[in-house]
Design a protein around this motif. Structure first.
Motif, PDB file in Angstrom:
ATOM      1  N   LEU A  14       0.848  -1.179   0.000  1.00 17.40           N
ATOM      2  CA  LEU A  14       0.000   0.000   0.000  1.00 17.40           C
ATOM      3  C   LEU A  14       0.893   1.241   0.000  1.00 17.40           C
ATOM      4  N   VAL A  15       0.673   2.113  -0.990  1.00 18.41           N
ATOM      5  CA  VAL A  15       1.426   3.367  -1.083  1.00 18.41           C
ATOM      6  C   VAL A  15       0.512   4.474  -0.565  1.00 18.41           C
ATOM      7  N   VAL A  16       0.913   5.123   0.519  1.00 17.33           N
ATOM      8  CA  VAL A  16       0.003   6.052   1.214  1.00 17.33           C
ATOM      9  C   VAL A  16       0.665   7.403   1.481  1.00 17.33           C
ATOM     10  N   GLY A  17      -0.165   8.406   1.656  1.00 14.19           N
ATOM     11  CA  GLY A  17       0.292   9.697   2.172  1.00 14.19           C
ATOM     12  C   GLY A  17       0.828  10.658   1.129  1.00 14.19           C
ATOM     13  N   ALA A  18       0.695  10.333  -0.158  1.00 13.16           N
ATOM     14  CA  ALA A  18       1.335  11.157  -1.190  1.00 13.16           C
ATOM     15  C   ALA A  18       0.749  12.565  -1.231  1.00 13.16           C
ATOM     16  N   ALA A  19       1.603  13.540  -1.536  1.00 13.02           N
ATOM     17  CA  ALA A  19       1.136  14.907  -1.758  1.00 13.02           C
ATOM     18  C   ALA A  19       0.368  14.993  -3.071  1.00 13.02           C
ATOM     19  N   GLU A  20       0.789  14.168  -4.043  1.00 18.96           N
ATOM     20  CA  GLU A  20       0.132  14.188  -5.353  1.00 18.96           C
ATOM     21  C   GLU A  20       0.216  12.782  -5.947  1.00 18.96           C
ATOM     22  N   VAL A  21      -0.912  12.283  -6.439  1.00 13.60           N
ATOM     23  CA  VAL A  21      -0.927  10.995  -7.156  1.00 13.60           C
ATOM     24  C   VAL A  21      -1.373  11.269  -8.591  1.00 13.60           C
ATOM     25  N   VAL A  22      -0.442  11.066  -9.516  1.00 13.42           N
ATOM     26  CA  VAL A  22      -0.738  11.265 -10.940  1.00 13.42           C
ATOM     27  C   VAL A  22      -1.055   9.898 -11.530  1.00 13.42           C
ATOM     28  N   THR A  23      -2.313   9.675 -11.902  1.00 10.61           N
ATOM     29  CA  THR A  23      -2.682   8.322 -12.345  1.00 10.61           C
ATOM     30  C   THR A  23      -2.484   8.104 -13.842  1.00 10.61           C
ATOM     31  N   MET A  24      -2.521   9.174 -14.646  1.00  9.30           N
ATOM     32  CA  MET A  24      -2.490   9.039 -16.106  1.00  9.30           C
ATOM     33  C   MET A  24      -3.613   8.128 -16.608  1.00  9.30           C
ATOM     34  N   ALA A  85       4.574   7.596   1.385  1.00 10.31           N
ATOM     35  CA  ALA A  85       4.861   8.564   0.317  1.00 10.31           C
ATOM     36  C   ALA A  85       4.564   9.997   0.775  1.00 10.31           C
ATOM     37  N   SER A  86       4.646  10.237   2.083  1.00 12.44           N
ATOM     38  CA  SER A  86       4.318  11.559   2.610  1.00 12.44           C
ATOM     39  C   SER A  86       5.115  12.653   1.908  1.00 12.44           C
ATOM     40  N   GLY A  87       4.406  13.654   1.439  1.00 11.84           N
ATOM     41  CA  GLY A  87       5.055  14.790   0.803  1.00 11.84           C
ATOM     42  C   GLY A  87       5.565  14.518  -0.605  1.00 11.84           C
ATOM     43  N   ALA A  88       5.357  13.296  -1.090  1.00 19.36           N
ATOM     44  CA  ALA A  88       5.944  12.894  -2.377  1.00 19.36           C
ATOM     45  C   ALA A  88       4.900  12.888  -3.494  1.00 19.36           C
ATOM     46  N   THR A  89       5.409  12.747  -4.701  1.00 17.72           N
ATOM     47  CA  THR A  89       4.555  12.586  -5.880  1.00 17.72           C
ATOM     48  C   THR A  89       4.624  11.132  -6.337  1.00 17.72           C
ATOM     49  N   VAL A  90       3.449  10.538  -6.541  1.00 14.36           N
ATOM     50  CA  VAL A  90       3.365   9.149  -7.003  1.00 14.36           C
ATOM     51  C   VAL A  90       2.915   9.152  -8.466  1.00 14.36           C
ATOM     52  N   TRP A 416       8.341   9.952  -6.035  1.00 14.55           N
ATOM     53  CA  TRP A 416       9.336  11.005  -6.237  1.00 14.55           C
ATOM     54  C   TRP A 416       9.352  11.938  -5.029  1.00 14.55           C
ATOM     55  N   ASP A 417      10.551  12.313  -4.595  1.00 11.52           N
ATOM     56  CA  ASP A 417      10.688  13.182  -3.431  1.00 11.52           C
ATOM     57  C   ASP A 417      10.468  14.651  -3.776  1.00 11.52           C
ATOM     58  N   VAL A 418       9.372  14.913  -4.451  1.00 11.00           N
ATOM     59  CA  VAL A 418       8.968  16.288  -4.771  1.00 11.00           C
ATOM     60  C   VAL A 418       7.445  16.352  -4.608  1.00 11.00           C
ATOM     61  N   PRO A 419       6.889  17.538  -4.298  1.00 11.10           N
ATOM     62  CA  PRO A 419       5.455  17.607  -3.996  1.00 11.10           C
ATOM     63  C   PRO A 419       4.550  17.634  -5.226  1.00 11.10           C
ATOM     64  N   THR A 420       5.122  17.831  -6.407  1.00 13.82           N
ATOM     65  CA  THR A 420       4.309  17.864  -7.627  1.00 13.82           C
ATOM     66  C   THR A 420       5.124  17.346  -8.800  1.00 13.82           C
ATOM     67  N   HIS A 421       4.414  16.719  -9.762  1.00 20.06           N
ATOM     68  CA  HIS A 421       5.103  16.171 -10.944  1.00 20.06           C
ATOM     69  C   HIS A 421       5.829  17.259 -11.725  1.00 20.06           C
ATOM     70  N   ALA A 422       5.373  18.523 -11.574  1.00 20.53           N
ATOM     71  CA  ALA A 422       6.011  19.611 -12.333  1.00 20.53           C
ATOM     72  C   ALA A 422       7.468  19.796 -11.935  1.00 20.53           C
ATOM     73  N   GLN A 423       7.857  19.268 -10.757  1.00 16.68           N
ATOM     74  CA  GLN A 423       9.257  19.413 -10.335  1.00 16.68           C
ATOM     75  C   GLN A 423      10.144  18.270 -10.849  1.00 16.68           C
ATOM     76  N   ILE A 424       9.563  17.249 -11.454  1.00 16.31           N
ATOM     77  CA  ILE A 424      10.402  16.121 -11.899  1.00 16.31           C
ATOM     78  C   ILE A 424      11.391  16.567 -12.990  1.00 16.31           C
ATOM     79  N   PRO A 425      10.934  17.258 -14.055  1.00 16.18           N
ATOM     80  CA  PRO A 425      11.935  17.749 -15.024  1.00 16.18           C
ATOM     81  C   PRO A 425      12.688  18.992 -14.540  1.00 16.18           C
ATOM     82  N   TYR A 426      12.146  19.652 -13.532  1.00 16.47           N
ATOM     83  CA  TYR A 426      12.727  20.926 -13.084  1.00 16.47           C
ATOM     84  C   TYR A 426      14.073  20.733 -12.377  1.00 16.47           C
ATOM     85  N   TRP A 427      14.163  19.762 -11.444  1.00 16.47           N
ATOM     86  CA  TRP A 427      15.431  19.526 -10.741  1.00 16.47           C
ATOM     87  C   TRP A 427      16.334  18.694 -11.648  1.00 16.47           C
TER      88      TRP A 427
END
Ligand SMILES: [Zn+2]
Length: 467
Positions: A14-24, A85-90, A416-427
């Protein structure tokens, strides 16, 4: 999955606590939908069992669904891993739809040659480029090739890739092409990353064909095309060790007519078709991909207007051709030309991204870095780039069982250790993965050591111990 006293041990995650879950969720993305990532409401959890996603939804509901699924599976040795996944993006695990994974050697010397002004095709004509890798690959042992594949697959996994396409194409004779596909198959069987093999015998014309036709490069190419069709393809198909057939369709390499003959022969043997299309110059590749209903047309650095129109027409049909763009290639080659990504998206053509991992033009294993390149050089939004490395990349491989987070699909998940998928290409270039789940197992974690942090407890009454 382990066996205890003959019983199958059902094992949940079980993956829990995410700040953002992007399901596509919602299938292939094209046009404006390429920018719609399908972000689940806050509090969404992802439950997995037996390598499949069981539920995506509010945490309490996913626990109940997981408990029911465990009970149905007869999991009396049931256990659940709980991934914080607290604070993370899934997101879905990433899919790399274009790599040349299996080769030997390296070509860092060509970077210096290009810096002094040599072009890719000049280096190839002088016996370098692909042909130098062919020499090294033919000389490598199977153990060497396996070790190489494992090394770079591990790198890919650490940046979120859970499925990777792997082309042959550095053998250029029947025996070596079969060996490369067998290595890809062994990597698939042993690995945590799923490896999807593609036959690319028509990657370059081998030196022995040129030697047999001195002063007649066109004759050498024709003779080699005949060998691919008459010898290599039937052998590959007979062994069932490739899912699709690819051709390097490019002016000066294989013409659109030669590519058509090879791909029609491949299709007749039951293989799906795809092609390297118009990488450096308009060569009729995009038009051919549309004509054949190929799974993908890859590179598209210089498609013709007619080629884009043909792909746009195909995109209206039931089986669109996915445009697989490889933006680290022009970057690595120092080319000013860029894939017309915005034009393709505006034409309604589904766009995917790949690394094109290979020793000459893109020794790049990281899809997040490719997403950064796509954002900076092609103008893709983060959500567009993420669709291009998940659901659309899966479609480019003809795989409907992955690329999004939905019940019944493969449990391939990146945290991902970022709060939103928008930061994945950013860092750009950072190690952002907290955890990677492949086939329902936590197989890699970043600096925070997620694998060690995952807590485990039995589920006697549908609730986790200690949750
Ligand atoms: Zn390629």
């Amino acid at each position: 999955m382990s066996t205890v006293s003959g019983r199958r041990e059902a094992r949940g995650l079980l993956v829990v606590g995410a700040a953002e879950v992007v399901t596509m969720a919602g299938g292939l993305r094209r046009g404006p939908a390429q920018a719609e990532p399908a972000i689940a409401p806050p509090g969404t959890a992802v439950a997995c069992l037996d390598g499949r996603i069981v539920a995506v939804g509010p945490e309490a509901e996913t626990w109940d669904a997981l408990a029911a699924a465990l009970a149905a599976a007869g999991g009396d040795a049931a256990a659940v891993d709980r991934l914080d996944a607290s604070g993370a993006t899934v997101t879905p695990g990433l899919v790399d739809p274009h790599t040349h994974l299996v080769f030997a050697g390296s070509r860092e010397d060509e970077v210096a040659q290009r810096a002094r002004g040599a072009t890719y095709l000049e280096i190839l004509a002088a016996g370098g480029g692909i042909l130098s890798t062919v020499r090294a690959t033919r000389a490598a042992s199977e153990a060497d090739l396996l070790a190489h594949g494992r090394r770079w697959l591990a790198q890919m996994l650490r940046t979120g890739t859970t499925t990777v396409e792997a082309k042959s194409g550095y053998g250029l004779d029947t025996a070596t092409e079969l060996r490369l596909l067998a290595v890809a198959g062994r990597l698939a069987a042993e690995g945590t990353i799923d490896v999807i093999p593609t036959f690319l015998g028509a990657h370059a014309v081998p030196p022995e064909a040129r030697a047999a036709h001195p002063g007649d490069p066109a004759g050498a190419t024709e003779a080699y095309v005949a060998d691919v069709i008459a010898e290599q393809l039937p052998a590959v198909a007979a062994q069932g060790i490739a899912r699709s057939c690819d051709v390097f369709c490019e002016a000066g390499v294989f013409s659109a007519d030669q590519a058509r003959r090879i791909l029609l022969a491949a299709r007749a043997l039951g293989l799906a078709v795809r092609l390297h299309a118009d990488e450096l110059a308009p060569s009729g590749g995009a038009e051919l991909a549309a004509e054949l209903g190929a799974l993908s047309a890859d590179h598209l650095g210089a498609p013709s207007a007619a080629g884009i129109a043909a792909l746009a027409g195909a995109a209206q049909g039931a089986r669109p051709v996915v445009a697989v763009l490889l933006p680290t290639v022009p970057w690595f080659l120092g080319l000013a030309a860029r894939e017309p990504a915005r034009e393709l998206i505006e034409a309604g053509i589904p766009v995917a991204l790949g690394t094109d991992f290979n020793p000459g033009t893109s020794p790049v294993t990281s899809l997040p870095l490719v997403m950064t390149a796509a954002a900076l050089t092609l103008g893709l939004a983060p959500a567009e780039a993420l669709a291009a490395t998940t659901v659309n990349a899966a479609a480019a491989l003809g795989l409907a069982d992955r690329g999004s987070l939905a019940p019944g699909l493969r449990a391939d998940v990146a945290v991902w250790d970022v709060p939103t998928h928008a930061q994945i290409p950013y860092w750009a270039g950072a190690d952002l993965l907290r955890a990677v789940v492949a086939g329902g197992r936590i197989v890699a974690g970043g600096a925070t050591g997620a694998r060690q942090q995952a807590s485990r407890g039995t589920l006697p009454d549908g609730r986790p111990a200690g949750s």
